[in-house]
Design a protein around this motif. Structure first.
Motif, PDB file in Angstrom:
ATOM      1  N   LEU A  40       4.753  -2.135  -2.579  1.00 31.70           N
ATOM      2  CA  LEU A  40       6.007  -1.343  -3.092  1.00 31.70           C
ATOM      3  C   LEU A  40       6.034  -1.132  -4.770  1.00 31.70           C
ATOM      4  CD1 LEU A  40       9.124  -4.790  -2.541  1.00 31.70           C
ATOM      5  CD2 LEU A  40       7.861  -2.759  -0.892  1.00 31.70           C
ATOM      6  N   HIS A  41       4.818  -0.959  -5.424  1.00 32.43           N
ATOM      7  CA  HIS A  41       4.639  -0.564  -6.101  1.00 32.43           C
ATOM      8  C   HIS A  41       4.142   1.212  -6.028  1.00 32.43           C
ATOM      9  CE1 HIS A  41       5.621  -3.564  -9.221  1.00 32.43           C
ATOM     10  NE2 HIS A  41       4.737  -4.190  -8.865  1.00 32.43           N
ATOM     11  N   VAL A  42       3.255   1.349  -4.841  1.00 34.29           N
ATOM     12  CA  VAL A  42       3.126   2.784  -4.150  1.00 34.29           C
ATOM     13  C   VAL A  42       3.970   3.761  -4.147  1.00 34.29           C
ATOM     14  CG1 VAL A  42       1.455   3.846  -3.179  1.00 34.29           C
ATOM     15  CG2 VAL A  42       1.068   1.686  -3.651  1.00 34.29           C
ATOM     16  N   PRO A  43       3.538   4.520  -5.464  1.00 36.26           N
ATOM     17  CA  PRO A  43       5.490   5.852  -4.515  1.00 36.26           C
ATOM     18  C   PRO A  43       4.959   6.236  -3.480  1.00 36.26           C
ATOM     19  CG  PRO A  43       3.334   6.151  -6.613  1.00 36.26           C
ATOM     20  CD  PRO A  43       3.695   5.184  -5.724  1.00 36.26           C
ATOM     21  N   ILE A  44       6.041   7.304  -2.754  1.00 36.36           N
ATOM     22  CA  ILE A  44       5.865   7.259  -1.873  1.00 36.36           C
ATOM     23  C   ILE A  44       4.938   8.716  -1.753  1.00 36.36           C
ATOM     24  CG2 ILE A  44       8.052   9.184  -1.384  1.00 36.36           C
ATOM     25  CD1 ILE A  44       8.319   7.588   1.150  1.00 36.36           C
ATOM     26  N   ASP A  45       4.866   9.426  -2.869  1.00 32.26           N
ATOM     27  CA  ASP A  45       3.520  11.023  -2.806  1.00 32.26           C
ATOM     28  C   ASP A  45       2.456  10.827  -3.092  1.00 32.26           C
ATOM     29  OD1 ASP A  45       4.616  10.588  -5.323  1.00 32.26           O
ATOM     30  OD2 ASP A  45       5.412  12.252  -6.104  1.00 32.26           O
ATOM     31  N   SER A  46       2.075   8.681  -3.819  1.00 39.30           N
ATOM     32  CA  SER A  46       0.498   8.614  -4.091  1.00 39.30           C
ATOM     33  C   SER A  46      -0.868   9.766  -3.050  1.00 39.30           C
ATOM     34  CB  SER A  46       0.513   7.659  -3.601  1.00 39.30           C
ATOM     35  OG  SER A  46      -0.808   6.969  -4.052  1.00 39.30           O
ATOM     36  N   PRO A  47      -1.725  10.310  -3.563  1.00 42.60           N
ATOM     37  CA  PRO A  47      -2.662  11.346  -2.724  1.00 42.60           C
ATOM     38  C   PRO A  47      -3.321  10.339  -3.020  1.00 42.60           C
ATOM     39  CG  PRO A  47      -3.051  11.486  -5.422  1.00 42.60           C
ATOM     40  CD  PRO A  47      -1.269  10.562  -4.965  1.00 42.60           C
ATOM     41  N   TYR A  48      -3.228   9.239  -2.893  1.00 39.74           N
ATOM     42  CA  TYR A  48      -4.736   7.948  -2.268  1.00 39.74           C
ATOM     43  C   TYR A  48      -3.945   7.016  -2.047  1.00 39.74           C
ATOM     44  CZ  TYR A  48      -5.931   7.858  -7.402  1.00 39.74           C
ATOM     45  OH  TYR A  48      -6.319   7.425  -8.719  1.00 39.74           O
ATOM     46  N   LEU A  49      -4.379   5.759  -1.693  1.00 44.69           N
ATOM     47  CA  LEU A  49      -4.155   4.440  -1.446  1.00 44.69           C
ATOM     48  C   LEU A  49      -5.028   3.496  -0.490  1.00 44.69           C
ATOM     49  CD1 LEU A  49      -1.804   2.222  -1.335  1.00 44.69           C
ATOM     50  CD2 LEU A  49      -1.447   3.470   0.981  1.00 44.69           C
ATOM     51  N   ALA A  50      -5.578   2.656  -0.780  1.00 48.70           N
ATOM     52  CA  ALA A  50      -6.264   1.488  -0.355  1.00 48.70           C
ATOM     53  C   ALA A  50      -5.719  -0.050  -0.468  1.00 48.70           C
ATOM     54  CB  ALA A  50      -7.175   2.128  -0.607  1.00 48.70           C
ATOM     55  N   ALA A  51      -5.674  -0.136   0.010  1.00 46.11           N
ATOM     56  CA  ALA A  51      -5.573  -2.193  -0.120  1.00 46.11           C
ATOM     57  C   ALA A  51      -5.862  -2.694   1.843  1.00 46.11           C
ATOM     58  CB  ALA A  51      -4.230  -1.842   0.116  1.00 46.11           C
ATOM     59  N   VAL A 129      -5.398  -0.018  -4.790  1.00 45.49           N
ATOM     60  CA  VAL A 129      -6.020   1.206  -5.504  1.00 45.49           C
ATOM     61  C   VAL A 129      -4.699   2.388  -5.108  1.00 45.49           C
ATOM     62  CG1 VAL A 129      -7.067   2.506  -6.228  1.00 45.49           C
ATOM     63  CG2 VAL A 129      -7.425   0.220  -5.903  1.00 45.49           C
ATOM     64  N   TYR A 130      -3.895   2.479  -5.884  1.00 44.05           N
ATOM     65  CA  TYR A 130      -3.951   3.929  -5.387  1.00 44.05           C
ATOM     66  C   TYR A 130      -3.248   5.033  -6.945  1.00 44.05           C
ATOM     67  CZ  TYR A 130       0.435   1.859  -8.138  1.00 44.05           C
ATOM     68  OH  TYR A 130       1.058   1.611  -9.257  1.00 44.05           O
ATOM     69  N   GLY A 131      -2.606   6.319  -6.758  1.00 41.51           N
ATOM     70  CA  GLY A 131      -3.385   6.914  -7.692  1.00 41.51           C
ATOM     71  C   GLY A 131      -1.266   7.391  -8.196  1.00 41.51           C
ATOM     72  N   MET A 132      -1.382   6.814  -9.146  1.00 40.22           N
ATOM     73  CA  MET A 132       0.283   8.201 -10.184  1.00 40.22           C
ATOM     74  C   MET A 132       0.147   8.917 -10.487  1.00 40.22           C
ATOM     75  SD  MET A 132       0.976   4.312 -12.002  1.00 40.22           S
ATOM     76  CE  MET A 132       2.267   4.691 -12.816  1.00 40.22           C
ATOM     77  N   GLY A 133       0.376   9.809  -9.362  1.00 40.03           N
ATOM     78  CA  GLY A 133      -0.228  11.621 -10.321  1.00 40.03           C
ATOM     79  C   GLY A 133      -1.775  10.923  -8.776  1.00 40.03           C
ATOM     80  N   ALA A 134      -2.725  12.526  -9.983  1.00 35.27           N
ATOM     81  CA  ALA A 134      -3.601  11.654  -9.943  1.00 35.27           C
ATOM     82  C   ALA A 134      -4.183  10.246 -10.273  1.00 35.27           C
ATOM     83  CB  ALA A 134      -4.943  12.524 -10.509  1.00 35.27           C
ATOM     84  N   PHE A 135      -3.962   9.976 -11.536  1.00 33.41           N
ATOM     85  CA  PHE A 135      -4.401   8.766 -11.924  1.00 33.41           C
ATOM     86  C   PHE A 135      -4.486   7.435 -11.557  1.00 33.41           C
ATOM     87  CE2 PHE A 135      -2.165  11.725 -15.155  1.00 33.41           C
ATOM     88  CZ  PHE A 135      -3.613  12.278 -15.776  1.00 33.41           C
ATOM     89  N   PRO A 136      -5.446   6.867 -11.671  1.00 27.75           N
ATOM     90  CA  PRO A 136      -5.938   5.678 -10.637  1.00 27.75           C
ATOM     91  C   PRO A 136      -5.682   4.182 -11.649  1.00 27.75           C
ATOM     92  CG  PRO A 136      -7.456   5.777 -11.851  1.00 27.75           C
ATOM     93  CD  PRO A 136      -7.019   7.303 -12.418  1.00 27.75           C
ATOM     94  N   VAL A 137      -4.942   3.191 -10.100  1.00 31.13           N
ATOM     95  CA  VAL A 137      -3.880   2.715 -10.578  1.00 31.13           C
ATOM     96  C   VAL A 137      -4.148   1.179  -9.926  1.00 31.13           C
ATOM     97  CG1 VAL A 137      -1.780   0.877 -10.869  1.00 31.13           C
ATOM     98  CG2 VAL A 137      -1.881   3.287 -11.859  1.00 31.13           C
TER      99      VAL A 137
END
Length: 583
Positions: A40-51, A129-137
């Motif tokens: 639920l922390h992952v924004p809908i426009d995140s350019p990358y995502l893994a879980a 793991v996802y992107g806030m913009g291009a920045f990894p979190v």
């Protein structure tokens, strides 16, 4: 350069959580409660995502930890030696050395599941793991957040370091500054939240904007992360234990749109200002990316018997089929092989040259107008000149090469000095190439090598390596060699194996125990022949040997397949384990 470094970091962090799956798990399973909370922390426009949508199975974790026990014991022994060395010189030690010593003390005796869980970690936890913009979190579920906070406090207190947490709206976090001389000065951000550990990497100029979301104080109005991964798993047959997506178009937009979070951070620091990109540049760069718009990865199997995963680079419609048409239909390396090594590579070099010449010719005929792409224009002109040169007959008619070996002797320099197995060179009209060889090697013309005939031993004078016993045979589309006594008996069957026509252009199956043994011998041989090999290098080799020995105790074989399909490039890998030991 900033774009490519950030993109590479995004790729590596995104796919780092896709290492483990369970073969029996249904693809696209609904995430468990903890994974759903993190997603639920992952924004809908995140350019990358893994879980991983489900926790890793306990039996697999326990099996791998049991297999890694020798390596963990070795690591524990090294910790004790390092701690002793640091304690002897602790007087006057700098801040970093004191923290290292305190960390070693905290880890002492805890390099196992029970010890790591006592520190608050959960080896089966969900990870995102996802992107806030291009920045990894990254967000990693914890077993006990208070235990981890206490461990951090003990390390800092033991080191005598005053490193109080920073605070934002009542939530604590740590900031570890990066290199101030880098292109984009930033920091590593850490926060132990109620149920998970949050880690992020972003520039100081974006801190005020990103901290509320990073610390979980503000969540996106909506998130489709779970749904995106479920759809991916269902479409690709991935399991719920790890999958990921990188939308390369969305990632590029982060750098090219002036109002994006990433672009504002870059422009604020002066690293890169997307306002300098003309509309023509944006259109042409986006046009290039549209050829390969998305990367995905997923784990396909995990048990105490094997682990498998897949990587996929999706292509625009038609491109994947065009690439698949360049592949030669030759036999693939057998997935159930027990030989030391099986390798197969099949590609039609003549059509590959024609394909590249066509694509490069399009750039030469209509060069990119964007000034930032002029190097591509120059490269296309040079490439077209090279591709216009005629290919030698062997290269133009090449279809593939295969190896099936049971033994390989390697010199200290890494060169083969002996082998036992089979080799096949696949070409159009193999009789023609044999005839050409007979023109230059008179002794070869005296041998009755013909399709359907039994293998014929080559005279010693025709074998470049002394002592090698070599037989030759001719198949319908290949010239085959048998290396070693008795190997000629299987050569005809090797040449007549059924071809694979699924777009696979490279496949390999090999014995991991033998591979590790070879790597270990080669590293020692090279170290022994290097007069300048230092003690540090010797220590690195010793650590690598310890890992190899541990891995050899549990690993059996590795299978890798690279292929082109109608929708892109696919890399498949599977590692099998030896029979599970008593635990």
């Amino acid at each position: 350069m900033t774009f490519f470094r950030m993109a590479a970091l995004a790729v590596s962090m995104t796919f780092s959580v896709t290492a483990c799956v369970d073969e029996g798990e249904l693809p696209g399973a609904t995430p468990d409660a903890r994974a759903d909370t993190l997603l639920l922390h992952v924004p809908i426009d995140s350019p990358y995502l893994a879980a991983n949508l489900e926790p890793l199975p306990d039996d697999v974790i326990d099996f791998l930890l049991a297999g890694l026990r020798p390596a963990l014991d070795d690591a524990q022994a090294r910790l004790e030696r390092m701690r002793s060395a640091l304690e002897q010189g602790a007087t006057g030690a700098n801040r970093e050395e004191r923290i290292a010593l305190a960390l070693l003390r905290e880890l002492d005796g805890k390099l196992d599941r029970h010890g790591l869980e006592a520190l608050g970690f959960d080896l089966a936890s969900p990870k995102v793991v996802y992107g806030m913009g291009a920045f990894p979190v990254a967000r990693i579920g914890l077993l006990d957040a208070n235990a981890l906070r206490a461990a951090i406090d003990r390390v800092l207190a033991d080191a005598g370091v005053a490193a109080p947490q920073l605070e934002f709206r009542g939530t604590g976090y740590w900031r570890v500054p990066g290199d101030p001389a880098s292109e984009l000065p930033g920091g590593l951000y850490l926060s132990v939240l109620d149920d998970h550990l949050a880690m992020g990497l972003f520039p100081l100029s974006a801190e005020a904007q990103l901290l509320p979301a990073f610390l979980g104080l503000e969540k996106p109005a909506g998130s489709d992360a779970a749904n995106r991964l479920q759809k991916l798993n269902q479409a690709r047959g991935y399991t719920a234990y790890g999958s990921g997506i990188i939308d390369l178009q969305l990632l590029a937009d982060e750098f090219m749109h002036e109002d994006s979070l990433t672009a504002r951070a870059l422009a604020g620091h002066g690293s890169f200002d997307p306002a300098t990109l003309t509309p023509v540049c944006r259109d042409e760069i986006q046009g290039i990316i549209r050829h390969t718009p998305r990367m995905t990865a997923g784990t396909t199997e995990l048990s105490t018997a094997a682990v498998g995963y897949e990587y996929r680079l999706e292509t625009r419609p038609g491109l994947g089929a065009d690439l698949a048409a360049l592949v030669s239909a030759i036999p693939a390396a057998g997935a159930d092989s027990r030989r030391l090594l099986e390798f197969s590579f099949g590609m039609r070099f003549g059509p590959v040259r024609d394909f590249l010449r066509e694509k490069v010719g399009l750039v030469v005929a209509a060069p990119y107008r964007c000034e930032k792409l002029q190097e591509l224009n120059d490269g296309a002109v040079e490439a077209l000149a090279s591709l216009d040169r005629p290919l030698p007959p062997l290269i133009n008619n090449f279809k593939g090469i295969r190896l099936s070996l049971d033994d390989v002797e390697i010199s200290p320099e890494g060169l083969p000095t002996g082998a036992r197995g089979h080799l096949a060179l696949h070409v159009d009209k193999p009789e023609m190439f044999l005839g050409m060889a007979q023109m230059f090697l008179p002794g070869l013309a005296e041998l009755a090598i013909a399709p359907g005939e039994p293998p014929v031993r080559l005279p010693d004078k025709l074998v470049p390596l002394p002592g090698w016993i070599v037989h030759a045979a001719l198949g319908n589309d290949a010239i085959g060699l048998a290396l070693g006594t008795g190997e000629e008996q299987g050569l005809t069957g090797f040449l007549n194996q059924e071809a694979t026509a699924d777009g696979s252009f490279m496949s390999a199956n090999y014995d991991l125990d033998a591979y590790m043994d070879y790597a270990q011998r080669l590293s020692k041989d090279r170290a022994g022949h290097d007069e300048h090999a230092a003690a540090g290098r010797a220590a690195m080799i010793e650590r690598a040997d310890a890992f190899r020995k541990t891995f050899r105790d549990i690993a059996d074989r590795s299978q890798t397949v690279l292929k082109f399909t109608a929708d892109g490039f696919v890399a498949e890998s599977r590692t099998t384990f030896k029979q599970q030991r008593d635990q």
